[in-house]
Design a protein around this motif. Structure first.
Motif, mmCIF file in Angstrom:
data_model
loop_
_atom_site.group_PDB
_atom_site.id
_atom_site.type_symbol
_atom_site.label_atom_id
_atom_site.label_comp_id
_atom_site.label_asym_id
_atom_site.label_seq_id
_atom_site.Cartn_x
_atom_site.Cartn_y
_atom_site.Cartn_z
ATOM 1 N N PRO A 58 -5.051 6.270 8.858
ATOM 2 C CA PRO A 58 -5.253 5.098 7.980
ATOM 3 C C PRO A 58 -5.218 5.441 6.489
ATOM 4 O O PRO A 58 -4.632 4.709 5.703
ATOM 5 C CB PRO A 58 -6.631 4.572 8.396
ATOM 6 C CG PRO A 58 -7.264 5.681 9.145
ATOM 7 C CD PRO A 58 -6.192 6.501 9.744
ATOM 8 N N LEU A 59 -5.803 6.584 6.114
ATOM 9 C CA LEU A 59 -5.923 6.896 4.684
ATOM 10 C C LEU A 59 -4.557 7.113 4.049
ATOM 11 O O LEU A 59 -4.186 6.453 3.069
ATOM 12 C CB LEU A 59 -6.794 8.148 4.532
ATOM 13 C CG LEU A 59 -7.352 8.362 3.129
ATOM 14 C CD1 LEU A 59 -8.381 7.297 2.812
ATOM 15 C CD2 LEU A 59 -7.936 9.751 3.004
ATOM 16 N N ILE A 60 -3.790 8.023 4.646
ATOM 17 C CA ILE A 60 -2.475 8.354 4.087
ATOM 18 C C ILE A 60 -1.548 7.152 4.164
ATOM 19 O O ILE A 60 -0.819 6.837 3.216
ATOM 20 C CB ILE A 60 -1.887 9.574 4.828
ATOM 21 C CG1 ILE A 60 -2.745 10.806 4.510
ATOM 22 C CG2 ILE A 60 -0.446 9.815 4.430
ATOM 23 C CD1 ILE A 60 -2.397 12.027 5.288
ATOM 24 N N SER A 61 -1.611 6.425 5.287
ATOM 25 C CA SER A 61 -0.741 5.264 5.453
ATOM 26 C C SER A 61 -1.005 4.233 4.368
ATOM 27 O O SER A 61 -0.087 3.696 3.748
ATOM 28 C CB SER A 61 -0.954 4.634 6.818
ATOM 29 O OG SER A 61 -0.780 5.598 7.808
ATOM 30 N N THR A 62 -2.287 3.951 4.135
ATOM 31 C CA THR A 62 -2.638 2.953 3.126
ATOM 32 C C THR A 62 -2.140 3.395 1.753
ATOM 33 O O THR A 62 -1.580 2.610 0.988
ATOM 34 C CB THR A 62 -4.165 2.749 3.082
ATOM 35 O OG1 THR A 62 -4.624 2.610 4.415
ATOM 36 C CG2 THR A 62 -4.541 1.529 2.273
ATOM 37 N N TYR A 63 -2.325 4.687 1.471
ATOM 38 C CA TYR A 63 -1.860 5.200 0.179
ATOM 39 C C TYR A 63 -0.359 4.993 0.015
ATOM 40 O O TYR A 63 0.108 4.498 -1.006
ATOM 41 C CB TYR A 63 -2.203 6.689 0.038
ATOM 42 C CG TYR A 63 -1.474 7.334 -1.102
ATOM 43 C CD1 TYR A 63 -1.850 7.041 -2.424
ATOM 44 C CD2 TYR A 63 -0.391 8.179 -0.882
ATOM 45 C CE1 TYR A 63 -1.154 7.594 -3.481
ATOM 46 C CE2 TYR A 63 0.303 8.727 -1.930
ATOM 47 C CZ TYR A 63 -0.080 8.437 -3.234
ATOM 48 O OH TYR A 63 0.614 8.965 -4.276
ATOM 49 N N PHE A 64 0.386 5.349 1.076
ATOM 50 C CA PHE A 64 1.843 5.200 1.003
ATOM 51 C C PHE A 64 2.238 3.757 0.758
ATOM 52 O O PHE A 64 3.059 3.447 -0.104
ATOM 53 C CB PHE A 64 2.501 5.690 2.293
ATOM 54 C CG PHE A 64 2.811 7.154 2.286
ATOM 55 C CD1 PHE A 64 3.434 7.732 1.183
ATOM 56 C CD2 PHE A 64 2.482 7.966 3.357
ATOM 57 C CE1 PHE A 64 3.716 9.083 1.156
ATOM 58 C CE2 PHE A 64 2.753 9.321 3.345
ATOM 59 C CZ PHE A 64 3.368 9.876 2.240
ATOM 60 N N VAL A 65 1.621 2.868 1.530
ATOM 61 C CA VAL A 65 1.993 1.459 1.428
ATOM 62 C C VAL A 65 1.688 0.945 0.023
ATOM 63 O O VAL A 65 2.539 0.338 -0.637
ATOM 64 C CB VAL A 65 1.255 0.627 2.504
ATOM 65 C CG1 VAL A 65 1.435 -0.860 2.233
ATOM 66 C CG2 VAL A 65 1.789 0.984 3.882
ATOM 67 N N ILE A 66 0.491 1.259 -0.474
ATOM 68 C CA ILE A 66 0.120 0.766 -1.808
ATOM 69 C C ILE A 66 1.042 1.363 -2.872
ATOM 70 O O ILE A 66 1.569 0.652 -3.737
ATOM 71 C CB ILE A 66 -1.356 1.099 -2.111
ATOM 72 C CG1 ILE A 66 -2.256 0.230 -1.223
ATOM 73 C CG2 ILE A 66 -1.685 0.845 -3.585
ATOM 74 C CD1 ILE A 66 -3.721 0.566 -1.309
ATOM 75 N N ALA A 67 1.267 2.677 -2.775
ATOM 76 C CA ALA A 67 2.094 3.337 -3.807
ATOM 77 C C ALA A 67 3.505 2.765 -3.827
ATOM 78 O O ALA A 67 4.047 2.461 -4.893
ATOM 79 C CB ALA A 67 2.127 4.840 -3.556
ATOM 80 N N ILE A 68 4.076 2.589 -2.627
ATOM 81 C CA ILE A 68 5.460 2.120 -2.574
ATOM 82 C C ILE A 68 5.558 0.670 -3.026
ATOM 83 O O ILE A 68 6.451 0.297 -3.800
ATOM 84 C CB ILE A 68 6.046 2.321 -1.156
ATOM 85 C CG1 ILE A 68 6.203 3.823 -0.888
ATOM 86 C CG2 ILE A 68 7.390 1.635 -1.019
ATOM 87 C CD1 ILE A 68 6.495 4.174 0.538
ATOM 88 N N VAL A 69 4.618 -0.144 -2.576
ATOM 89 C CA VAL A 69 4.645 -1.554 -2.973
ATOM 90 C C VAL A 69 4.454 -1.674 -4.488
ATOM 91 O O VAL A 69 5.164 -2.410 -5.164
ATOM 92 C CB VAL A 69 3.565 -2.352 -2.205
ATOM 93 C CG1 VAL A 69 3.368 -3.736 -2.822
ATOM 94 C CG2 VAL A 69 3.963 -2.477 -0.748
ATOM 95 N N PHE A 70 3.520 -0.896 -5.028
ATOM 96 C CA PHE A 70 3.275 -0.941 -6.468
ATOM 97 C C PHE A 70 4.542 -0.551 -7.236
ATOM 98 O O PHE A 70 4.976 -1.218 -8.163
ATOM 99 C CB PHE A 70 2.124 0.011 -6.833
ATOM 100 C CG PHE A 70 1.859 0.074 -8.313
ATOM 101 C CD1 PHE A 70 1.139 -0.941 -8.946
ATOM 102 C CD2 PHE A 70 2.339 1.125 -9.090
ATOM 103 C CE1 PHE A 70 0.913 -0.902 -10.307
ATOM 104 C CE2 PHE A 70 2.119 1.170 -10.450
ATOM 105 C CZ PHE A 70 1.400 0.148 -11.065
#
Lengths: 370, 303
Positions: free
Chosen positions: B10-22
């Motif tokens: 969950p941690l890494i996935s959330t980071y990836f999603v937020i970073a890419i979307v941002f």
């Protein structure tokens, strides 16, 4: 057109390392000739020297009697088939085959005609428009052969082209390669570490070790009369009996080894000469696994010894029986699967027998490492 | 998506999603959409923005084609000229760059020993530690009327009077070619590196000349790398600002200089936006064209 190939005292050095050392051999025109040896023995180096990808540090390469020094691979009457075939993946099969004609400025229609002829030769008629990756391993193999034959080379060089195939296909391709060679009639020089391949296809083989030629000869000669302990153990299986000479009578030698006395033939140095031994010489006697039998009423030969059964290994057509004479001396023999071995059980002593005519005595030397 | 979360936690996935979307939404999509919208609006003083006059209009694109209403010319020759000059020069620079880099990349990938190759890569990279502006000024010093090159040529008696490299735009072309050399060499190097060396030997063994081997074997194999290098070099060259400012001759304008002027000196952001959109459109068209010519897919280019 076919040409002979002659290597005269060819050496190839990389720094101080000799990849090939003073190799002299004459390969006759129209011959299927194999260089056989373990990996790193220098056989690929020799092939590259013949094809022109590297120049010998010393000595000469002659093709059809002509010195090849300074003539590049694209100007030599040779064609090379690479270990990984090196087919051009972005071209069609026909374009691959006709590439050598394309670079020589042959017109498109003519190229196509020639490619179709070659596709017929390799039994792939009508597959010219396929891409290479659409073919099976064996088909690719044949395309590589066709591509190499398209320029009508006088000598075809093959660098272990079958090594990537599975066993069944490899056996089939051996027969096929041999048939193609007979059909086109040109000199084939084949490189392999697989003695089965070399023996089944070749007219003659050259066994190499550490950059040097150990023996050149007809396949059965090399198998039956190895000149060195290396050849005896690299080509086929063999049981080495380390021992000392106790008497010599003509070409027969009596050897004492691990408490047994065996008589055996003196090995050959070259095709006409045999090794001269005298009493007390340190020697190795070789006897092949298929020449050893269990002693019984029907099988009584002139050499006999007793050994303890360790394991029996089932190999399909053969059974391999591993035994030991003492803690330092292991022996192996093979019998066809049909032979009843129920009387042999682990730990049991059995009496074995073999003919002095099948055993060979050679001076000590290094064996092929398994 | 579920698979992605399960695989990375969950941690890494959330980071990836937020970073890419941002990255995609806030740094690329929103600013570009804003620019696109701005390019269709009149240039109004802040007080009038959002008022009745703030309507969608093609005025800036019309200006690019027809010029100012007070002008006598039927078309905006100056700006259109600069635009096409920029595009054609960028194409020219891209081709020069490709011709220059291909042999180097091939040498590094297939000829040189690993050590030589590494040394070459390092010596290609190190000069790029120096700021682009400084590199441009250094070239200006080399190419100036009384610069190093002229002095050497005069000193050796090869020429009688100094050559005006700046006015001839030799300095500009050199500077632009040099500026993005790495972006050409590395995609080419990567593409050529993956070619099986046996293919080259096989071609040679079959009688192929060096040129034909390149034409039939190496270039087709490396086409994705070529397309990738060409698109990057073209885009960055067409969009370069510092190098043209420093190195172009007084009569040569780079399209980015016009954009810069509309934004910064004339305070006309909507016209600047319209010009930017034009440049962006042409760049995208160029990429699509390259993909078409070299028959490569976008996935191959990015690789």
């Amino acid at each position: 057109m076919s040409a002979d190939v002659e290597l005269q005292n060819v050496s190839v050095t990389f720094g101080s390392f000799y990849a090939a050392k003073n190799v002299s051999v004459k390969i006759k025109e129209g011959e299927f000739f194999s260089f056989l040896g373990p990996s790193g023995c220098g056989k690929t180096t020799l092939l590259r020297a013949i094809s022109g990808f590297l120049d010998p540090s010393e000595g000469k390469v002659l093709i059809g009697g002509q010195d090849m020094a300074g003539i590049g691979p694209n100007k030599r009457p040779t064609s090379l088939i690479f270990q990984n075939l090196a087919l051009f993946p972005l071209m069609s099969v026909a374009d691959n085959i006709a590439f050598s004609l394309e670079v020589r400025g042959v017109g498109k229609a003519e190229r196509r005609k020639r490619a179709d002829e070659l596709l017929e030769l390799i039994a792939l008629t009508g597959q010219g428009d396929k891409k290479v990756h659409e073919l099976s391993g064996g088909q690719r193999q044949r395309v590589a052969i066709a591509r190499a034959l398209a320029i009508e080379p006088e000598v075809l060089l093959l660098d272990e082209p079958l090594s990537a195939l599975d066993l069944k296909l490899r056996q089939k391709m051996r027969t096929e390669l041999r048939a193609i060679q007979k059909r086109v009639g040109i000199t084939f020089i084949y490189i392999t570490h697989d003695q089965g391949e070399a023996l089944t296809m070749s007219d003659r083989v050259a066994v190499m070790n550490e950059g040097e030629l150990e023996q050149v000869g007809l396949c059965d000669d090399v198998y039956d009369f190895p000149h060195t302990p290396f050849v005896a153990t690299f080509v086929g299986e063999n049981n080495p009996f380390y021992g000392k000479v106790i008497s010599v009578e003509g070409d027969m030698v009596k050897v004492e080894s691990h408490g047994n006395i065996f008589s055996a033939k003196a090995g050959k140095i070259e095709d006409k000469h045999i090794h001269k031994f005298s009493n007390g010489d340190d020697v190795i006697m070789f006897i092949r696994p298929e020449s050893i039998f269990i002693k019984n009423e029907n099988n009584k030969l002139d050499n006999n010894f007793i050994a303890k059964v360790n394991t029996i290994e089932f190999e399909g057509n053969l059974k391999n029986i591993y035994l030991s004479i003492n803690s330092n001396m292991n022996v192996r023999f093979s019998v066809p699967n049909a032979v009843d071995t129920s009387e042999l059980s682990n730990g049991k002593d059995v009496e074995l027998t073999f003919s002095s005519q099948k055993a060979i005595v050679l001076p000590r030397g290094s064996l092929a490492v398994d | 998506m579920n698979y992605f979360f399960n695989k990375n936690g969950p941690l890494i996935s959330t980071y990836f999603v937020i970073a890419i979307v941002f990255w995609l939404v806030f740094l690329i999509i929103i600013p570009q959409l804003y620019m696109l919208d701005l390019s269709f609006r009149p240039n109004l003083p802040p007080l009038l923005r959002g008022g009745p006059d703030d309507v969608h209009t093609l005025t800036h694109y019309k200006y690019f084609i027809f010029g100012s209403e007070t002008s006598d010319d039927p078309y905006n020759y100056v700006d259109i000229g600069v635009f096409f000059n920029t595009i054609s020069t960028a194409i020219f620079v891209t081709i020069i760059n490709l011709c220059f880099c291909y042999p180097i990349a091939f040498y590094m990938a297939k000829v040189a020993s690993p050590n030589t190759s590494r040394l070459l890569i390092v010596s290609l990279i190190i000069p790029f530690w120096i700021n682009e502006l400084l590199r441009s000024f250094a070239l200006r010093i080399l190419f100036a009327g009384e610069g190093v090159i002229n002095n050497i040529l005069l000193g050796t008696g090869l020429i009688d009077s100094g050559i005006n490299f700046i006015a001839m735009d030799v300095a500009l072309y050199t500077g632009l070619t040099y500026a993005y050399i790495l972006l050409m060499i590395f995609p080419l190097y990567n593409a050529i590196e993956s070619l099986d060396k046996n293919q080259l030997e096989a071609a040679k063994d079959l009688g192929s000349s060096t040129i034909r081997t390149h034409w039939r074997i190496v270039i087709p194999h490396a086409k994705a790398g070529i397309a990738s290098g060409c698109t990057m070099v073209f885009m960055l060259t067409a969009g370069a600002l510092a190098t043209p400012v420093v190195l172009s001759s007084p009569n040569t304008y780079w399209f980015t200089q016009l954009i810069y002027q509309w934004f910064n000196m004339n305070d006309n952001w909507s016209r600047g936006s319209a010009y930017s959109i034009l440049l962006l459109t042409v760049s995208v068209v160029f990429v699509l064209l390259m993909m078409r010519i070299f028959k490569v897919k976008i996935g191959e280019i990015i690789r």
